[in-house]
Design a protein around this motif. Structure first.
Motif, PDB file in Angstrom:
ATOM      1  N   THR A 144       0.880  -1.387   0.149  1.00 47.66           N
ATOM      2  CA  THR A 144       0.059  -0.041  -0.076  1.00 47.66           C
ATOM      3  C   THR A 144       0.832   1.172  -0.026  1.00 47.66           C
ATOM      4  N   THR A 170       0.724   4.108  -3.031  1.00 45.44           N
ATOM      5  CA  THR A 170       0.189   5.668  -2.777  1.00 45.44           C
ATOM      6  C   THR A 170       1.608   6.282  -2.657  1.00 45.44           C
ATOM      7  N   GLU A 171       2.496   5.770  -3.240  1.00 45.31           N
ATOM      8  CA  GLU A 171       4.050   6.676  -3.415  1.00 45.31           C
ATOM      9  C   GLU A 171       4.604   7.117  -1.903  1.00 45.31           C
ATOM     10  N   GLN A 172       3.931   6.265  -0.963  1.00 46.52           N
ATOM     11  CA  GLN A 172       4.545   6.567   0.339  1.00 46.52           C
ATOM     12  C   GLN A 172       6.258   6.333   0.536  1.00 46.52           C
ATOM     13  N   ASP A 205       8.313   6.481  -2.026  1.00 45.34           N
ATOM     14  CA  ASP A 205       9.080   7.556  -2.875  1.00 45.34           C
ATOM     15  C   ASP A 205       9.055   8.616  -1.930  1.00 45.34           C
ATOM     16  N   ALA A 206       7.878   8.854  -1.027  1.00 47.56           N
ATOM     17  CA  ALA A 206       8.242  10.031  -0.162  1.00 47.56           C
ATOM     18  C   ALA A 206       9.186   9.957   0.914  1.00 47.56           C
TER      19      ALA A 206
END
Ligand SMILES: Nc1ncnc2c1ncn2[C@@H]1O[C@H](COP(=O)(O)OP(=O)(O)OP(=O)(O)O)[C@@H](O)[C@H]1O
Ligand SMILES: [Mg+2]
Lengths: 279, 269
Positions: free
Chosen positions: A143, A147-149, A151-152
């Motif tokens: 997940t 949701t690009e977490q 990448d963040a």
């Protein structure tokens, strides 16, 4: 008239080539599968190498490690406890009913303690944890990927291998042996309960028989297995989550793959480790 | 880092390409972002703007070409060096990408606490300050991201991106989902990051009002290439039919909803 044999030859030829292409195609398919498999093994190995390296390189995230230890260790206790308790109980019952045929009832305590410590506690705990923890790890990380977490994390100068993967792998590898040790005790206790309260063994003699037959290697081999299984479950959960495809379907597939692959690997490594220890 | 010449672009992309399977997304991007300026990239939906930002950050590996930050080639940077380089950047993701297991203020303070080992107390103060800067009340800091509206999440993402006062900030559609007033607050905030803090900003937006407000320079991406780049003053008479169509939002023009084929015919004629 002449054309008949010619056309026959022609069709034969065509059949031959189509047969040949079929053979070639299937060889190609096999080749592709092998290549794909090798590539997969390579990718997983690289992932494992990187994960292990990050477990030992600072900076560490103690709060994350602690959180995972609680999640994986503490909250798995009920599941592992129930599993080993009932396994110990049923084992005593089954052994008793089976062994009375050979007048060997006295072996019940021995069978229970050896089966539990060597095999059943580690394997069953491993499989239960694969379902509970492997699935949760894969779903959570997938997940975060979708949701690009993840990448963040990277853009905030935090390496996801250190922050997400290393704590889970460390906690998984350390906590499963501890869970299995507790499971060993609960399982043997389950056998004792059934033996003493429903099969008519004397409490003292059951315990003596258990102690007499138990060797430290039985327990140690079980704990080694547990460590390996904990590593397998956590690393495969992380791997499948980290490489999840996009979307909800990707998360679902990652979870399934994590549980299935770690369960199968647990069974394979169970055999390998048993072979190493006892032959 | 500071060895770079005064007129070395902060970010320079040279011939960057990226495909996903057979799908060619970036087909040779050449783009210079001058230091201390705000550059806005415009372009149709799905033309690869977000992919371009992720290539610069190394989140997606470019197939070809090179990416220079402060004149230094970072295309193949790995491991520790890349982690270090990330310290220069702040990024607002198109989907906000907040950590849903952490409270709002912890999200904003994340880079400070985990990335830069700042004390929690101090980081929390900065986080609250940044939340106020993006027009959120301090109490919001104690909620979880799932309890916020889309526009609020976007602003938290923005607060997180600027929390560590990075040298380079990427804004992927900063004003999408915001009301006009709040959008203007955010535009001004982005201007301040560049004007007052001296950051270099690279933004993506579809909102022409926002473009005019925050851009020093504008670049337009189309068909995987930068087809026009120039100062904001020249945007209205760029002499480029694609740019004209885009800024006026006309359905008819060189860009059609069917994409490339018609376009190439029209360029040829
Ligand atoms: N990880 C990925 N895997 C496969 N395809 C991708 C991936 N990321 C992006 N794409 C494709 O690349 C293209 C460009 O995507 P991108 O998100 O950069 O568009 P965009 O220009 O930011 O559009 P928008 O303005 O709608 O945000 C899309 O067609 C998308 O399908
Ligand atoms: Mg985008």
């Amino acid at each position: 008239m002449n054309s008949a044999p010619e056309s026959l030859a022609y069709t034969l030829d065509e059949e031959n080539t189509s047969f040949l292409t079929k053979v070639l195609n299937s060889i190609q398919a096999v080749g592709h599968t092998i290549l794909y498999f090798l590539e997969l093994v390579g990718r997983i190995s690289r992932f494992i190498g990187k994960a292990i390296a990050h477990c030992f390189m600072p900076p560490f995230f103690p709060a994350q490690i602690l959180r995972q230890i609680i999640d994986i260790g503490y909250y798995s206790l009920p599941v592992v406890g129930m599993t080993t308790l009932f396994t110990g109980m049923v084992l005593a019952l089954q052994t008793y009913t089976g062994f009375t045929r050979f007048n060997a009832e006295s072996a019940v305590a021995a069978v229970v303690v050896i089966s539990i410590t060597r095999e059943l506690a580690p394997v069953l705990a491993g499989l239960m944890v694969a379902g509970r923890i492997g699935a949760a790890i894969a779903a959570e990380i997938a997940t975060m990927r979708v949701t690009e977490q993840i990448d963040a994390l990277t853009t905030l100068s935090v390496n996801p291998f250190k922050y997400l993967i290393a704590p889970r792998v460390i906690a998984g590898t350390l906590m499963l042996p501890l869970l299995v040790l507790i499971g060993d005790i609960i399982g043997v206790f389950g056998g004792y309960m059934v033996g003493v309260h429903s099969l008519g063994f004397g409490a003292g003699s059951y315990i003596t028989q258990t102690w007499d037959v138990l060797e430290s290697m039985d327990v140690i081999s079980g704990l080694v297995k547990a460590g390996v299984f904990g590593f397998i479950v956590s690393i495969l959960g992380c791997y499948h989550g980290y490489h999840s495809a996009r979307g909800a379907q990707g998360v679902g597939a990652a979870t399934t793959n994590a549980v299935v692959s770690s369960s199968i690997l647990i069974l394979i490594f169970n055999y390998i480790i048993t072979q190493v220890f006892f032959s | 880092m500071s060895t770079a010449q005064p007129n070395t672009p902060k970010i320079s992309l040279q011939g960057v390409t990226k495909s996903f399977g057979p799908k060619k997304v970036l087909q040779g991007i050449d783009l210079d972002v001058p230091a201390g300026k705000s550059l806005v990239v415009i372009g149709g939906s799905g033309t690869g703007k977000s992919v371009m930002l992720k290539c610069i950050l190394g989140l997606i590996e470019a197939d070809q070409g090179s990416i220079l930050i402060d004149g230094q080639d970072t295309t193949h940077l790995k491991g520790h060096d890349r982690d270090e380089m990330m310290g220069k950047f702040g990024m607002l993701f198109q989907g906000a990408a907040l950590f849903d297991s952490l409270k709002v203020w912890e999200n904003v303070a994340f880079g400070l606490v985990q990335g830069r080992q700042m004390k929690k107390r101090q980081a929390q103060e900065i986080a609250i300050e940044k939340l106020i800067a993006v027009g959120l009340r301090p109490e919001v800091g104690h909620l979880y991201p799932a309890e916020l509206s889309g526009g609020m999440q976007k602003r938290v993402g923005l607060a997180r991106a600027i929390a560590a006062n990075p040298e380079i900030i990427f804004f992927d559609e900063p004003t999408t989902g915001l009301d006009p007033i709040m959008a203007d607050v955010i535009n001004e905030l982005i201007r301040d990051c560049v004007g007052k803090l001296g950051a270099t900003a690279l933004s993506i937006t579809h909102d022409m009002g926002s473009v005019r407000k925050i851009a020093d320079e504008v670049a337009m991406i189309h068909d995987g290439k930068i087809i026009w780049q120039g100062p904001i003053e020249k945007l209205d008479n760029s002499g480029n039919a694609y740019v004209d169509q885009f800024i006026h939002g006309r359905a008819s023009g060189p860009v059609t909803k069917h994409g490339t084929h018609t376009i190439q015919k029209q360029t040829a004629s």
